[in-house]
Write a protein that holds these residues in place. Structure first.
Motif, PDB file in Angstrom:
ATOM      1  N   ARG A 106       0.858  -1.177   0.000  1.00 54.88           N
ATOM      2  CA  ARG A 106       0.000   0.000   0.000  1.00 54.88           C
ATOM      3  C   ARG A 106       0.892   1.224   0.000  1.00 54.88           C
ATOM      4  O   ARG A 106       2.105   1.125   0.259  1.00 54.88           O
ATOM      5  CB  ARG A 106      -0.954   0.015   1.192  1.00 54.88           C
ATOM      6  N   GLN A 108       1.255   5.754   0.510  1.00 58.64           N
ATOM      7  CA  GLN A 108       0.780   7.101   0.816  1.00 58.64           C
ATOM      8  C   GLN A 108       1.051   7.970  -0.405  1.00 58.64           C
ATOM      9  O   GLN A 108       2.190   8.065  -0.862  1.00 58.64           O
ATOM     10  CB  GLN A 108       1.485   7.678   2.039  1.00 58.64           C
ATOM     11  N   THR A 111      -2.119  13.417  -3.938  1.00 60.40           N
ATOM     12  CA  THR A 111      -2.872  13.498  -5.178  1.00 60.40           C
ATOM     13  C   THR A 111      -2.592  14.803  -5.906  1.00 60.40           C
ATOM     14  O   THR A 111      -1.952  15.714  -5.375  1.00 60.40           O
ATOM     15  CB  THR A 111      -4.377  13.380  -4.910  1.00 60.40           C
ATOM     16  N   THR A 118      -3.956   7.349   1.799  1.00 60.41           N
ATOM     17  CA  THR A 118      -3.351   6.037   2.012  1.00 60.41           C
ATOM     18  C   THR A 118      -4.185   5.012   1.269  1.00 60.41           C
ATOM     19  O   THR A 118      -5.378   4.861   1.535  1.00 60.41           O
ATOM     20  CB  THR A 118      -3.285   5.683   3.506  1.00 60.41           C
ATOM     21  N   THR A 119      -3.587   4.323   0.331  1.00 61.65           N
ATOM     22  CA  THR A 119      -4.323   3.390  -0.516  1.00 61.65           C
ATOM     23  C   THR A 119      -4.631   2.096   0.239  1.00 61.65           C
ATOM     24  O   THR A 119      -4.083   1.831   1.307  1.00 61.65           O
ATOM     25  CB  THR A 119      -3.509   3.049  -1.771  1.00 61.65           C
ATOM     26  N   ASP A 120      -5.529   1.299  -0.332  1.00 65.29           N
ATOM     27  CA  ASP A 120      -5.801  -0.032   0.200  1.00 65.29           C
ATOM     28  C   ASP A 120      -4.635  -0.966  -0.136  1.00 65.29           C
ATOM     29  O   ASP A 120      -3.806  -0.667  -1.000  1.00 65.29           O
ATOM     30  CB  ASP A 120      -7.097  -0.587  -0.397  1.00 65.29           C
ATOM     31  N   ARG A 122      -2.747  -3.812  -1.873  1.00 62.35           N
ATOM     32  CA  ARG A 122      -2.805  -4.335  -3.243  1.00 62.35           C
ATOM     33  C   ARG A 122      -1.998  -5.630  -3.298  1.00 62.35           C
ATOM     34  O   ARG A 122      -0.820  -5.647  -2.940  1.00 62.35           O
ATOM     35  CB  ARG A 122      -2.251  -3.304  -4.214  1.00 62.35           C
ATOM     36  N   GLU A 186      -0.136   3.585 -11.930  1.00 66.46           N
ATOM     37  CA  GLU A 186      -1.498   3.853 -11.450  1.00 66.46           C
ATOM     38  C   GLU A 186      -1.608   5.199 -10.754  1.00 66.46           C
ATOM     39  O   GLU A 186      -2.542   5.970 -11.010  1.00 66.46           O
ATOM     40  CB  GLU A 186      -1.947   2.743 -10.500  1.00 66.46           C
ATOM     41  N   HIS A 187      -0.672   5.513  -9.867  1.00 66.89           N
ATOM     42  CA  HIS A 187      -0.825   6.692  -9.021  1.00 66.89           C
ATOM     43  C   HIS A 187      -0.095   7.926  -9.546  1.00 66.89           C
ATOM     44  O   HIS A 187      -0.423   9.041  -9.145  1.00 66.89           O
ATOM     45  CB  HIS A 187      -0.320   6.380  -7.612  1.00 66.89           C
TER      46      HIS A 187
END
Length: 231
Positions: A106, A108, A111, A118-120, A122, A186-187
């Motif tokens: 996961r 931090q 954006t 904080t992502t879930d 993965r 992705e981010h």
């Protein structure tokens, strides 16, 4: 229709044959190149051959029994082999693994709007498994990169995630690099954000005993969380 007449008037004669010399046949391969290009091609092939021989020699010293040469050049061999070219023979072990170990991550993320998120968790191992399932030519990277990186980390750290040797820091860098490479598209590339920190963990679940066995197996999932690492 016009025709060519021979001097004796005996009818049509053959047209005159051209005296032009046909071009020489084209020589295939490197021999057909100009001299400067042949020199460059020969040097490039020589460099590739030398690199291949050096790689094979270092791999041989790594897997061969300990000897005078491997001891004298141990640091050079280790610097070249680890972590990408490490050799492992667990495939032939008499006692195969009886656990499913998934590596999850996961992050931090800051954006594009400035929000800290904080992502879930993965599951990177599940993604690799999905990529190779039913594939006739599965990728070596998808089969082994993440798995070997986690083995490398656990083998060079104690239960409190403290390094127990000089390879500990290298294993952390290798594992972090893999996770960042998975998360960046992705981010960062799609969402326009920025990775600040990442955290990895393993989810270990014992393989259930077969139906015909009287063995009782604890199939609960146990987690091992690593500290947050700054990207």
């Amino acid at each position: 229709m016009d025709s060519y007449e021979d001097e004796r008037g005996g009818g049509a004669a053959e047209p005159p044959v051209s005296s032009a010399v046909p071009p020489p046949p084209r020589v295939p391969g490197i021999a057909g190149l100009a001299t400067p290009y042949r020199v460059v091609a020969a040097l490039a092939l020589g460099a590739v051959a030398a690199a291949a021989c050096a790689h094979l020699a270092l791999v041989f010293l790594h897997v061969a029994p300990s000897n005078t040469v491997s001891k004298q050049h141990a640091k050079t061999v280790d610097d070249w082999i680890y972590p990408e070219f490490e050799q492992n023979w667990k495939l032939f072990a008499p006692n195969p693994l009886q656990q499913n170990i998934a590596v999850e991550v996961r992050a931090q993320v800051r954006t594009a709007a400035g929000e800290l998120v904080t992502t879930d968790w993965r599951d990177l191992s599940a993604e690799d498994a999905a990529a190779i399932r039913h594939s006739l030519l599965p990728s070596h990277t998808e089969q082994n990169e993440l798995r070997r990186a986690w083995d490398f980390f656990t083998g060079s750290h104690d239960d409190d995630n403290n390094p127990n040797g000089e390879r500990g820091e290298l294993s952390e860098q290798y594992l972090r690099r893999i996770a960042v490479a998975r998360l960046t598209p992705e981010h960062v590339e799609r969402a326009g954000g920025r990775l600040l920190q990442i955290q990895l963990r393993s989810a270990t679940t014992a393989v259930a005993a077969p139906k015909w066995s009287d063995e009782n197996t604890d199939t609960q999932t146990y987690y091992r969380e690593l500290p947050w690492w700054t990207v």
